[in-house]
Design an enzyme around this catalytic site. Structure first.
Site, mmCIF file in Angstrom:
data_model
loop_
_atom_site.group_PDB
_atom_site.id
_atom_site.type_symbol
_atom_site.label_atom_id
_atom_site.label_comp_id
_atom_site.label_asym_id
_atom_site.label_seq_id
_atom_site.Cartn_x
_atom_site.Cartn_y
_atom_site.Cartn_z
ATOM 1 N N CYS A 43 46.086 27.736 25.608
ATOM 2 C CA CYS A 43 46.805 28.523 26.613
ATOM 3 C C CYS A 43 48.057 27.777 27.067
ATOM 4 C CB CYS A 43 45.898 28.831 27.802
ATOM 5 S SG CYS A 43 46.634 30.024 28.925
ATOM 6 N N THR A 305 36.505 47.242 45.131
ATOM 7 C CA THR A 305 36.662 48.629 44.684
ATOM 8 C C THR A 305 37.619 49.356 45.621
ATOM 9 O OG1 THR A 305 35.546 50.702 44.132
ATOM 10 C CG2 THR A 305 34.646 49.471 45.997
ATOM 11 N N TYR A 306 38.345 50.288 45.061
ATOM 12 C CA TYR A 306 39.228 51.147 45.862
ATOM 13 C C TYR A 306 38.739 52.592 45.748
ATOM 14 C CZ TYR A 306 42.033 46.950 45.248
ATOM 15 O OH TYR A 306 42.460 45.644 45.215
ATOM 16 N N THR A 308 38.623 54.426 43.219
ATOM 17 C CA THR A 308 39.512 55.233 42.369
ATOM 18 C C THR A 308 39.229 54.909 40.907
ATOM 19 O OG1 THR A 308 41.260 53.557 42.290
ATOM 20 C CG2 THR A 308 41.381 55.180 44.085
ATOM 21 N N THR A 317 32.434 53.416 41.740
ATOM 22 C CA THR A 317 32.609 52.729 40.448
ATOM 23 C C THR A 317 31.584 51.607 40.245
ATOM 24 O OG1 THR A 317 34.173 51.161 41.429
ATOM 25 C CG2 THR A 317 35.101 53.169 40.466
#
Length: 412
Positions: A43, A305-306, A308, A317
Site C-alpha cells: 500500500c 445506519t442512515y 437508506t 439495513t
C-alpha cells in the site's frame, strides 16, 4: 471517510492515540511498524504517509532503506506481521514466546501496542485499495495531500480530532454530486428492491434452527467462499521502494476452508473468545485506554445506519450489514454460533462477495474500476460504508486471534 463523520471522529481519535498518544512504544517505532504493516499489502499510499511521519518524529533515515537496516527487535516482528495480515489462524504461543524472551525482547505491553498498529494498518490498507485511493495517488490528476494550512474545511486547523501533521485527503472534489454508476447490461445485479424484499421476508421468518444446522450453514459459506476468486489479476511484484519493507513476499492468504490439518486450526468460535467478553478487557489491561477507543470504533461501524439504501428511505439495513460483517470474519474462520449463515447467500450476491473477499484478503488487487462495478445502484457514501465494515470487521478478526493467543501465552 468524511461521508461518515460520526465514524471518522472515532477513527481519528484511535489513530491519533496509537501513533501519538501515551503508550509503551517510541514514536519512531510506531511509524515504522505502520510501514511494515502497509508493506504486506504493497500500500504505497500509506507507506508514503508513514515515511513522512517517521522522519517528522526524528526517525533514523537509514531505517527507510529497508528491513536490513532496522534494529533486530523490530525485525523480529516480521513473522507475526505476515501471519496476522494473511493467515491469522496460524498465530501460536511460540510466536509470542519468541518475541518476549531472549535478546531484544518485547514486553507484553509493547507487543500489544505493536499488534494494534499492525492490525490497524493491515485493515486500513483494505479500505484504501477498496476505495481506489492507492491507484489514484499514482495518477497526475489523482488525489492530493494537504498540509495543515490548505486542508479542506472539515479537517481545518483547530479540529479537535485531527492528528497534528497527518496529511488529509480531499475526496469531495471528485465525488461530490457524482451520479450512481449506470448498471451494466452484461452483468445484471440484484436490484435494491429485490434485496429489500429478501430482508423483509427473512425478518418475518421465525423458525429456530438447530445448532447442528447452523454449524452446517457456516461450513457451506466457508466452502463456497473458497470457490470465489479475487477480483483483478495476480498483482505484480512489489516495486523496490516497497519490497524492501516486506519479508517473505510470497506468503499470502489461503482460503480457510483449505487450511490443511483441521485439528491444528479449528474454527474460531466467538462464544469461546469474544471481543466484548475477553479481548476488550485484555487489550485495555496491557495498553490503557486503547480498548475503549477500539470498542467505540467497532460499535460505530457495526451499528452505523442512515436507514437508506440507494435513495430509498426508512429501510432497516441491519440484516444486510450483519451479513457483510459476518462474511468478512468467516473468511478468517471466525464463527458466531447464534448467526444463521444462510442469510449471507440470500443477501450477498456473488459479485459483492468477490469484492468483499478481495478487499479483505487481497487488497492490492482491487482497483477503482472494481469499486465502480459493484453495488451499482448504491450511492458512493453507501459503498464507502461497506468498505468501512471491511476495515473494522477485518481488524476485529485479526485482533481476536492475536489477543486469544496472548491470553493463552499468559495463562499457560
Amino acid at each position: 471517510m468524511g461521508y461518515h463523520p460520526s465514524y471518522l471522529d472515532h477513527f481519528l481519535k484511535t489513530q491519533n492515540f496509537i501513533l501519538r498518544g501515551d503508550g509503551p512504544l517510541p514514536y519512531d517505532y510506531r511509524h515504522f511498524i505502520a510501514i511494515m504493516a502497509a508493506g504486506r499489502h504493497q500500500c504505497s499510499y500509506l507507506i508514503s504517509l508513514q515515511k513522512q511521519e517517521f522522519l517528522l518524529q526524528g526517525g533514523d533515515p537509514n531505517w527507510l532503506k529497508g528491513l536490513n537496516h532496522i534494529p533486530a527487535k523490530l525485525r523480529n516482528l516480521n513473522d507475526i506481521n505476515k501471519v496476522l495480515a494473511h493467515r491469522p489462524w496460524l498465530l501460536s504461543k511460540s510466536h509470542i514466546e519468541k518475541l518476549t524472551k531472549g535478546n531484544d525482547s518485547w514486553s507484553l505491553a509493547e507487543l500489544i501496542h505493536a499488534i494494534v498498529i499492525l492490525t490497524h494498518f493491515h485493515s486500513l490498507s483494505s479500505f484504501v485499495f477498496s476505495c481506489g485511493l492507492n491507484q489514484e495517488l499514482d495518477h497526475v490528476a489523482g488525489y492530493q495531500f494537504y498540509n495543515e494550512n490548505t486542508a479542506p474545511n472539515s479537517m481545518a486547523k483547530g479540529s479537535k480530532t485531527k492528528p497534528k501533521d497527518i496529511p488529509m485527503v480531499d475526496t469531495s472534489i471528485e465525488w461530490k454530486n457524482c451520479p450512481n454508476t449506470p448498471p451494466s447490461p452484461t452483468e445484471p445485479e440484484v436490484a435494491i428492491s429485490t434485496l429489500m424484499q429478501r430482508m423483509k421476508s427473512l425478518s418475518e421468518q421465525h423458525h429456530e434452527c438447530k445448532p447442528e444446522e447452523l454449524a452446517k450453514r457456516f461450513e457451506n459459506i466457508e466452502t463456497q467462499s473458497a470457490e470465489i476468486g479475487a477480483v483483478g489479476s495476480q498483482p505484480l511484484r512489489a516495486p523496490a521502494d516497497i519490497g524492501c519493507y516486506v519479508d517473505d513476499a510470497t506468503f499470502a492468504y489461503i482460503d480457510f476452508a483449505k487450511r490443511g490439518d483441521l485439528q491444528d486450526t479449528p474454527t474460531f468460535r466467538v462464544q469461546d473468545y469474544s471481543w466484548d467478553d475477553h479481548g476488550y478487557s485484555l487489550v485495555n489491561r496491557l495498553y490503557s485506554d486503547v480498548g475503549n477507543l477500539l470498542d467505540d470504533k467497532f460499535r460505530t461501524a457495526y451499528n452505523l445506519t442512515y436507514y437508506t439504501m440507494g435513495g430509498r428511505k426508512d429501510v432497516d439495513t441491519s440484516r444486510f450489514r450483519m451479513a457483510i460483517w459476518y462474511y468478512i470474519q468467516c473468511l478468517f474462520g471466525i464463527r458466531h454460533d447464534d448467526y444463521d449463515y444462510g442469510e449471507i447467500n440470500a443477501l450477498l450476491e456473488r459479485s459483492l462477495k468477490a469484492f468483499i473477499k478481495s478487499a479483505t484478503c487481497y487488497p492490492n488487487r482491487v482497483t477503482k474500476k472494481d469499486y465502480d462495478k459493484v453495488l451499482r445502484e448504491f450511492h458512493h457514501s453507501e459503498k464507502v460504508h461497506v468498505n468501512l465494515m471491511v476495515l473494522e470487521s477485518r481488524m476485529q478478526a485479526e485482533l481476536l486471534y492475536a489477543l486469544r493467543t496472548v491470553n493463552r501465552y499468559m495463562t499457560n
